[in-house]
Design a protein around this motif. Structure first.
Motif, PDB file in Angstrom:
ATOM      1  N   LYS A  13       0.881  -1.252  -0.069  1.00 32.66           N
ATOM      2  CA  LYS A  13      -0.087  -0.066  -0.142  1.00 32.66           C
ATOM      3  C   LYS A  13       0.863   1.502  -0.082  1.00 32.66           C
ATOM      4  N   GLU A  14       2.243   1.126   0.880  1.00 32.24           N
ATOM      5  CA  GLU A  14       2.825   2.466   0.886  1.00 32.24           C
ATOM      6  C   GLU A  14       3.604   2.423  -0.566  1.00 32.24           C
ATOM      7  N   ARG A  20       2.170   5.505  -7.298  1.00 34.48           N
ATOM      8  CA  ARG A  20       1.073   5.691  -8.267  1.00 34.48           C
ATOM      9  C   ARG A  20       0.526   6.962  -8.345  1.00 34.48           C
ATOM     10  N   PHE A  21       0.372   7.492  -7.086  1.00 33.98           N
ATOM     11  CA  PHE A  21      -0.294   8.858  -6.988  1.00 33.98           C
ATOM     12  C   PHE A  21       0.806  10.125  -6.931  1.00 33.98           C
ATOM     13  N   GLY A  22       1.979   9.488  -6.270  1.00 35.16           N
ATOM     14  CA  GLY A  22       2.958  10.756  -6.469  1.00 35.16           C
ATOM     15  C   GLY A  22       4.098  10.420  -7.556  1.00 35.16           C
ATOM     16  N   ALA A  33       4.603   6.476   4.628  1.00 33.02           N
ATOM     17  CA  ALA A  33       3.473   6.260   4.445  1.00 33.02           C
ATOM     18  C   ALA A  33       2.861   4.657   4.895  1.00 33.02           C
ATOM     19  N   LYS A  34       3.572   4.160   5.363  1.00 32.44           N
ATOM     20  CA  LYS A  34       3.393   2.591   5.726  1.00 32.44           C
ATOM     21  C   LYS A  34       2.229   2.689   6.642  1.00 32.44           C
ATOM     22  N   ALA A  35       2.256   3.611   7.577  1.00 29.82           N
ATOM     23  CA  ALA A  35       1.403   3.186   8.794  1.00 29.82           C
ATOM     24  C   ALA A  35      -0.243   3.379   8.342  1.00 29.82           C
ATOM     25  N   ASP A  36      -0.221   4.377   7.643  1.00 30.05           N
ATOM     26  CA  ASP A  36      -1.804   4.877   7.016  1.00 30.05           C
ATOM     27  C   ASP A  36      -1.611   5.487   5.584  1.00 30.05           C
ATOM     28  N   PRO A  37      -1.253   4.695   4.692  1.00 31.33           N
ATOM     29  CA  PRO A  37      -1.146   5.253   3.326  1.00 31.33           C
ATOM     30  C   PRO A  37      -2.246   6.101   2.737  1.00 31.33           C
ATOM     31  N   TRP A 334      -6.666   1.265  -5.561  1.00 34.17           N
ATOM     32  CA  TRP A 334      -5.499   0.789  -4.711  1.00 34.17           C
ATOM     33  C   TRP A 334      -5.329  -0.824  -5.161  1.00 34.17           C
ATOM     34  N   LEU A 335      -5.558  -0.819  -6.379  1.00 33.52           N
ATOM     35  CA  LEU A 335      -5.124  -2.248  -7.278  1.00 33.52           C
ATOM     36  C   LEU A 335      -3.876  -2.691  -6.906  1.00 33.52           C
ATOM     37  N   ASP A 336      -3.673  -3.793  -6.322  1.00 35.20           N
ATOM     38  CA  ASP A 336      -2.100  -4.346  -5.759  1.00 35.20           C
ATOM     39  C   ASP A 336      -1.294  -4.862  -7.078  1.00 35.20           C
ATOM     40  N   SER A 337      -1.489  -4.702  -8.131  1.00 38.46           N
ATOM     41  CA  SER A 337      -0.619  -5.047  -9.154  1.00 38.46           C
ATOM     42  C   SER A 337      -0.484  -3.873  -9.915  1.00 38.46           C
TER      43      SER A 337
END
Length: 459
Positions: A13-14, A20-22, A33-37, A334-337
């Motif tokens: 997620k991070e 992807r967004f930045g 970003a890891k704690a709460d992406p 947040w597609l994980d691929s």
């Protein structure tokens, strides 16, 4: 190894938040970003600022006026006087020539160094959405001012305000010839035998708002074109200044009918109301939300994601910040691929954020983007540069990336590819890529292999 093949099947997620967004990780952003992406990326959607010492569009227009006057004097003077005039002329010409270089480099450097690169990616998206190309000496100076003066101030506000500022900006008016568009029945047209130009109206509807399938026809284009007649730029001497002006004597008199609605407003208000309604049209929400999702998430964004974004658009009167929030909150984003292949600009910025070269020559930045195929303000079309992988995956395009990666790696004094890999990708690295990088023949080759890896090329 092919940049078209991704080996890591599940992205963290991070990684998605940062890449992807930045514009890719810098410093310890993956850790942050890891704690709460989702919360992290939303907190990074912030206003942006530029180098304020660079010229305003007004400065460019004044310099251009002085250039024209100097050229006229040159024709009527000779010898030493003419030499002095030519020297002055060269100084004026340099203002416009240097403007596009300095503004382009300023934006790139901010995107590379920023702790909130999501905002700079969003700026680039809208700058490309409202694309202008540097054709001719005047536009060479003006094009860089459009994103600074009309787009950036409204980046987190309502789309209709951005749309209005863009369509009334000298760069857009001149690029699409609206400064010479006059109503067929206006005083100016009758006196000077000048006519209507549909360019800006057509691109407003086809590209900036409704989209090519937005339900309008040629009659609507003509009506909008008439509604924005008289939208032009000041005559420096006669109007005592520069910039946008509404010239009543060039406006087509009477009411207009656009998309079935009648507009009885007078003067500049008529075109402005037409733009406000276009900004809030459901077709505009559909068109622009699709482009945003296509840019940030996937070339085939889900209908569920698009529905959420379009709903937010209509509820908030096109508030861009809220629309981006709805994208960040949607699980469909947040597609994980890996979904997107980086454009040359994205590749360049994310590479520099990762490798952090000590010295960056401004001229090298523009040469690099040119060699990679995405020179700023040179798309050659109001549609802007392509955002589709198929347009950047050709053999010559990939070879250009290899050559650039090799050159960029050579500029690093003591590169540590493993450290860069951890900073930029975290655990999102395949065994194949890790081994290729770690077994490279040299430190610099290792960085080249990393930058060209599937994991770095895609997001």
């Amino acid at each position: 190894m092919s940049a078209n093949t991704m080996s890591v099947s599940v992205l963290s997620k991070e990684y998605i938040a940062v890449n992807r967004f930045g514009y890719g990780a810098k410093d310890d952003e993956l850790v942050q970003a890891k704690a709460d992406p989702k919360k992290w990326i939303k907190s990074k959607l912030l206003p942006i600022s530029f180098n304020t010492s660079l010229p305003h569009s007004n400065d460019i227009l004044i310099a251009h006026h002085e250039y024209i006057q100097q050229k006229k004097l040159e024709k009527s003077n000779k010898n030493k006087i003419k030499e002095n005039l030519q020297s002055s002329n060269n100084m004026i010409k340099n203002i416009t020539r240097d403007a596009i270089t300095n503004m382009s480099v300023d934006t790139i450097i901010h995107a590379v160094q920023s702790s909130h690169s999501i905002s700079w990616r969003l700026l680039d998206f809208f700058s490309n959405h409202f694309s202008v190309t540097a054709n001719g000496r005047l536009l060479l100076g003006l094009v860089g001012t459009l994103e600074r003066e009309a787009i950036a101030p409204h980046l987190l506000g309502n789309f209709e305000d951005m749309l209005m500022a863009v369509e009334q900006h000298p760069a857009m008016l001149i690029y699409l010839n609206n400064e010479k568009s006059f109503g067929p029945n206006s005083k100016i047209a009758k006196k000077r035998k000048l006519g209507l130009n549909e360019n800006l109206a057509r691109e407003i509807m086809e590209l900036h708002t409704l989209g090519v399938d937005g339900g309008y026809n040629q009659a609507d284009v003509i009506e909008l074109a008439k509604g924005i007649t008289g939208w032009t730029i000041k005559n420096y001497k006669k109007d005592h200044g520069v910039g946008f002006i509404f010239r009543e004597s060039g406006h087509e008199p009477g009411s207009r009918i656009l998309l079935g609605k009648k507009y009885t407003e007078k003067g500049v208000d008529q075109g402005q109301q037409m733009l406000r309604d276009l900004a809030m049209h459901p077709a505009t929400a559909k068109h622009v939300c699709f482009k945003i999702a296509h840019h940030f998430v996937s070339e085939t964004p889900s209908s569920a994601l698009l529905k959420k974004m379009e709903s937010t658009w209509l509820k908030t009167r096109g508030n861009i910040k809220q629309i981006m929030y709805s994208l960040f909150e949607a699980e469909e984003a947040w597609l994980d691929s890996p979904q997107k292949f980086k454009t040359p600009r994205e590749f360049f910025i994310s590479s520099y954020r990762a490798i952090e070269p000590e010295n960056v020559n401004p001229k090298l930045i523009l040469r690099s983007l040119t060699s990679l195929g995405q020179q700023p303000f040179k798309s050659g079309s109001p549609a802007g540069y392509s955002d589709s992988a198929s347009d950047w995956l050709g053999a010559s395009a990939l070879m250009a990336r290899i050559n650039w990666s090799t050159m960029a790696s050579a500029y690093l004094k003591k590169p540590n590819a493993e450290k860069i890999m951890t900073l930029a990708l975290g655990d999102n690295v395949s065994q194949n890529t890790y081994q290729s990088v770690m077994r490279a023949e040299s430190r610099k080759q290792a960085v080249t292999l990393l930058l060209m890896s599937p994991e770095f090329q895609r997001r």
